[in-house]
Design an enzyme around this catalytic site. Structure first.
Site, PDB file in Angstrom:
ATOM      1  N   ALA A 119       4.062  23.979  32.624  1.00 26.71           N
ATOM      2  CA  ALA A 119       2.724  24.595  32.669  1.00 26.71           C
ATOM      3  C   ALA A 119       2.178  24.716  31.247  1.00 26.71           C
ATOM      4  O   ALA A 119       1.003  24.427  30.990  1.00 26.71           O
ATOM      5  CB  ALA A 119       2.796  25.964  33.338  1.00 26.71           C
ATOM      6  N   TYR A 120       3.047  25.144  30.322  1.00 27.80           N
ATOM      7  CA  TYR A 120       2.629  25.256  28.911  1.00 27.80           C
ATOM      8  C   TYR A 120       2.193  23.898  28.383  1.00 27.80           C
ATOM      9  O   TYR A 120       1.112  23.758  27.808  1.00 27.80           O
ATOM     10  CB  TYR A 120       3.795  25.806  28.091  1.00 27.80           C
ATOM     11  CG  TYR A 120       3.477  26.054  26.635  1.00 27.80           C
ATOM     12  CD1 TYR A 120       2.694  27.146  26.238  1.00 27.80           C
ATOM     13  CD2 TYR A 120       3.967  25.217  25.637  1.00 27.80           C
ATOM     14  CE1 TYR A 120       2.405  27.375  24.906  1.00 27.80           C
ATOM     15  CE2 TYR A 120       3.684  25.447  24.300  1.00 27.80           C
ATOM     16  CZ  TYR A 120       2.901  26.525  23.933  1.00 27.80           C
ATOM     17  OH  TYR A 120       2.619  26.747  22.602  1.00 27.80           O
ATOM     18  N   GLN A 121       3.036  22.883  28.597  1.00 30.18           N
ATOM     19  CA  GLN A 121       2.720  21.556  28.044  1.00 30.18           C
ATOM     20  C   GLN A 121       1.435  20.993  28.640  1.00 30.18           C
ATOM     21  O   GLN A 121       0.600  20.440  27.922  1.00 30.18           O
ATOM     22  CB  GLN A 121       3.879  20.597  28.297  1.00 30.18           C
ATOM     23  CG  GLN A 121       5.114  20.969  27.513  1.00 30.18           C
ATOM     24  CD  GLN A 121       6.120  19.845  27.351  1.00 30.18           C
ATOM     25  OE1 GLN A 121       7.293  20.114  27.253  1.00 30.18           O
ATOM     26  NE2 GLN A 121       5.686  18.611  27.322  1.00 30.18           N
TER      27      GLN A 121
END
Ligand SMILES: NC(=O)c1ccc[n+]([C@@H]2O[C@H](COP(=O)([O-])OP(=O)(O)OC[C@H]3O[C@@H](n4cnc5c(N)ncnc54)[C@H](O)[C@@H]3O)[C@@H](O)[C@H]2O)c1
Length: 249
Positions: free
Chosen positions: A152-154
């Site tokens: 999700a961060y990436q």
């Protein structure tokens, strides 16, 4: 670099990089709206410029609109935007194949949609001022895979680059620049996992060609450059600030 008579809206201003950016901008003469979901930190030095502190959840569009209005009422306009706020949840962000999709949605909302909120409410004020500059914080992690994925961060941070580029083209005619900073690993409150793990920090430092992890000051320097008139012909691009990590074979 001088920012006298400029007003900046800095998000993540209670965190490592955002606080440094806000303080450096004030030292260089800017008035700064410091925006974060956390309470105001104790350690804000007085600079040449003034500041207001606005406690605001940036994933709430109405709250962002109100914070922008408060900034314009306090300082008369907005010339600069540093979109710095973000979250990296080591305990919950994992593989897209298995992770909790509510966590996915929340991370995307905080890391990407918040930057849409600030950009869309602030762009009209930059246009009214005859121009402006935006810097959006992504990460080098969105340019490669990871053995321990935080998908999700990436994905959210890859979206930040796309958003920044698209805004650069849409807003160039209004003399508004938009660029992204892609930090490598930086010892900040986001990375408290290194505070009591000197071995991990040392091993990571050795993997970085310049021999250390980044400091918040390294990221603030890059951000202030891109916000400044010295970067007047730079828009729609990414500045990697990682001590050479991505350049390694
Ligand atoms: N530290 C690193 O190693 C690293 C590496 C690459 C990229 N980055 C990116 O750089 C930026 C700054 O990171 P940092 O290391 O200073 O992190 P940090 O955790 O020290 O600061 C982030 C700030 O964002 C704020 N925030 C989070 N959610 C918010 C919300 N909904 N509304 C308002 N504020 C909110 C937090 O309260 C915090 O103060 C982030 O976007 C991060 O993803 C960090």
């Amino acid at each position: 670099m001088t920012f006298t008579n400029k007003t900046a809206f800095v998000t993540g201003a209670a965190g490592g990089m955002g606080l440094q950016i806000a303080c450096d901008l004030m030292a260089a003469g800017a008035n700064v709206a410091m925006v974060d979901v956390k309470p105001q930190p104790d350690c804000i030095p007085t600079g040449n410029g003034n500041f207001i502190y606005l406690k605001c959840d940036l994933s709430d569009d109405a709250a962002v609109k109100a914070a922008v209005t408060q900034t314009v009422e306090a300082f008369g306009g907005i010339d600069l935007l540093a979109n710095v706020a973000g979250v990296l949840w080591f305990d919950r962000d994992a593989s897209a194949l298995t992770m909790d999709m509510d966590v996915w949605d929340t991370v995307l909302r905080i890391n990407l949609k918040s930057m849409v909120h600030t950009s869309r409410h602030i762009a009209p004020h930059m246009k009214a001022a005859g121009g402006g500059a935006m810097v959006h914080f992504s990460t080098i992690q969105c340019l490669r895979g990871d053995d321990a994925p935080q998908d999700a961060y990436q994905a959210s941070k890859a979206g930040v680059i796309a958003l920044s580029k698209s805004l650069a083209i849409q807003l160039a005619g209004a003399n508004i620049r938009s660029n992204a900073v892609l930090p490598g690993p930086v010892h900040s409150p986001m990375q408290t996992r290194w505070d009591d793990n000197a071995a991990a920090l040392d091993s990571l430092s050795q993997a970085i060609p310049l021999g250390r992890v980044g400091k918040v000051a390294d990221m603030a320097n890059a951000c202030l450059f891109l916000l400044s008139d010295k970067a007047g012909f730079i828009t729609g691009t990414e500045l990697i600030v990682d001590g050479g990590l991505l350049a390694r074979p």
